[in-house]
Design a protein around this motif. Sequence first.
Motif, short mmCIF file in Angstrom:
data_model
loop_
_atom_site.label_atom_id
_atom_site.label_comp_id
_atom_site.label_asym_id
_atom_site.label_seq_id
_atom_site.Cartn_x
_atom_site.Cartn_y
_atom_site.Cartn_z
N TYR A 180 -8.36 -0.60 -3.13
CA TYR A 180 -8.59 -1.56 -4.20
C TYR A 180 -10.05 -1.32 -4.91
N GLN A 205 -2.24 -3.92 -3.54
CA GLN A 205 -2.12 -3.17 -2.25
C GLN A 205 -2.32 -1.72 -2.57
N ALA A 206 -3.33 -0.81 -1.87
CA ALA A 206 -3.50 0.43 -1.94
C ALA A 206 -2.19 1.33 -2.26
N PRO A 207 -2.12 1.78 -3.54
CA PRO A 207 -1.17 2.65 -3.95
C PRO A 207 -1.39 4.01 -3.51
N LEU A 298 -8.72 -0.34 11.98
CA LEU A 298 -9.24 -0.83 10.70
C LEU A 298 -8.42 0.45 9.79
N ASP A 299 -7.69 -0.58 8.75
CA ASP A 299 -6.98 0.40 7.63
C ASP A 299 -8.35 0.72 6.88
N CYS A 301 -8.52 1.22 3.87
CA CYS A 301 -8.66 0.40 2.71
C CYS A 301 -8.90 -1.12 2.74
N ASN A 302 -9.12 -1.44 3.94
CA ASN A 302 -9.56 -2.76 4.21
C ASN A 302 -11.10 -2.73 4.69
N PHE B 153 -1.42 -1.10 13.28
CA PHE B 153 -1.70 -2.68 13.72
C PHE B 153 -0.42 -2.90 14.51
N GLY B 204 -4.40 -9.94 -1.98
CA GLY B 204 -4.90 -8.58 -1.90
C GLY B 204 -4.51 -7.56 -0.91
N GLN B 205 -5.29 -6.64 -0.67
CA GLN B 205 -4.99 -5.53 0.32
C GLN B 205 -4.75 -6.50 1.74
N ASN B 302 3.55 -1.60 1.11
CA ASN B 302 3.81 -0.92 -0.07
C ASN B 302 5.32 -1.00 -0.11
#
Lengths: 311, 311
Positions: A180, A205-207, A298-299, A301-302, B153, B204-205, B302
Amino acid sequence: MAYRKLHHAVLLGIAALMATGAGAADKKAEKELPPKPSVGDVLKGSTPGDWRPLDPDNTLYMELPGGRVVIELAPDFAPNHVRNIKALAREHYYDGLAIIRSQDNFVVQWGDPHEDDEQVRKVKSAQKTLPAEFTVPLANDRHFVRMRDIDGFAPQIGHSGGFPVGRDPKAGRTWLAHCYSMVGVARGNESDSGGGTSLYVVTGQAPRQLDRNITVVGRVVSGMPLLSTLPRGPAPMGFYEQPGQQLPIGAVKVAADVPEAARSRLEVMRTDSATYQSVLEAQRNRGGPWTKYTPNYLDLCNAQIPVREQK
Amino acid sequence: MAYRKLHHAVLLGIAALMATGAGAADKKAEKELPPKPSVGDVLKGSTPGDWRPLDPDNTLYMELPGGRVVIELAPDFAPNHVRNIKALAREHYYDGLAIIRSQDNFVVQWGDPHEDDEQVRKVKSAQKTLPAEFTVPLANDRHFVRMRDIDGFAPQIGHSGGFPVGRDPKAGRTWLAHCYSMVGVARGNESDSGGGTSLYVVTGQAPRQLDRNITVVGRVVSGMPLLSTLPRGPAPMGFYEQPGQQLPIGAVKVAADVPEAARSRLEVMRTDSATYQSVLEAQRNRGGPWTKYTPNYLDLCNAQIPVREQK
């Protein structure tokens, strides 16, 4: 008065959505869990050395009717494209162009609405297209700090110089990840068909499937809502159909060319600081009474990369 | 005429952002790659049996000034909360309440702006709070089809009945994942402090750290832009500060209670169909001339779950 009470009530209510708390199985849900530092706690405890100001030579201001979007450029990851985008800004290429696309849960894109007709904006000293910089040599992510979390898109992930990064040590390559607010260079089918005349920012959402397929040049560090709330375009892929739907771009400037008094005074947390590692851990395993389960994960992109007004 | 040309040019330009193409290392970037079916190709080839209409008894319509938001409820994953939310809708609990929060890259939340003052909306036949349904027994995801992709997760991920799902076979539990457009039940610190009077949608993400911490009740299948483009709230965590900033909710109704002629006629692809597996594969490894690198990986959040107008 009622608003004060309302506001209090509401903030209480949405502790629900802040998910801060340490691990426990559902069955132990009501057991009070030991507090842990939240991201806010870590930021409060940060020292001036944990932060760096934006470099005016590698910061863009996109002036929109609603305000300013601040983009930090990443010369380590796209040296030629960053140079060219700055040249485009300095020849006023973007001034008066427009936001041409807003696709829900994907991207907002800007550029020349007349790219294919006689009113096309001419490129002067800059280049229209450049060879791709989808990935760069591993040595370019000089400030890389690895995250231990698994990732499906890259052998290694982490941060370098304030940006989310994927890397492949075997291939000796590193690249910016499509999270993002990351900004990339639109292109056609050929790898070298883009150069920065049309750019996009990730608004959903992160592409990550775009990683290693597009030259990524930086990140929006301030002003995302000016882009993320734009009406979605009615045409396929979120394009606007009529000029009236397109948001005009006042100007895009290199911060160094803006009088100091008119610059945004932002600083970004150093992602190679120990404090940033604490920020990541505060998100990986949250503390406090609210959380009943914590993923210890932790992702990429988060992961929040803190930005604040300069003190 | 100029618009036709412009539109053509622009669509050409943004092939760049659709990332359809089969794998190749950067060095082979310009080698033309074999075409593969895109998501669009797979949808074109789908048969009526690959699709199911929404069940009016488990579909909510949230009527906003800008139009209708359609929410598919997930009774398999939150039976008590789904029952209670339908009871709340049928006693007109939500009618005239408001969107109270929009936080960039996180959630939009709605409920009673007066939850803490004398004008509070009273709950009649429904319940104000319920025991948590953060996870349910494995047997509840009757239609689970696993994705082979790794996930940080959850031990297993996939889809069940049109929803993204995480599951832990050892613990014998399954749950809905916090992907874009998923709808959850706001709560306070206690697990049983929510019941559906305040709901939120992910804009969002994916905040997957909320998985197993909140009762998730369904997914917005139509109308996301009505929520995702709302101005972000100025107060902490995106709350609106003044009633004038809050978007009023006309009504929330169970589709079964709406005359058939006034219902949205949507159908969702069956996530336990072979065709849906092809949709996932088309996203995991894209075909066509554009893509230079393909990850052979798909992030749960995604994965597109196709929705279309009933034929």
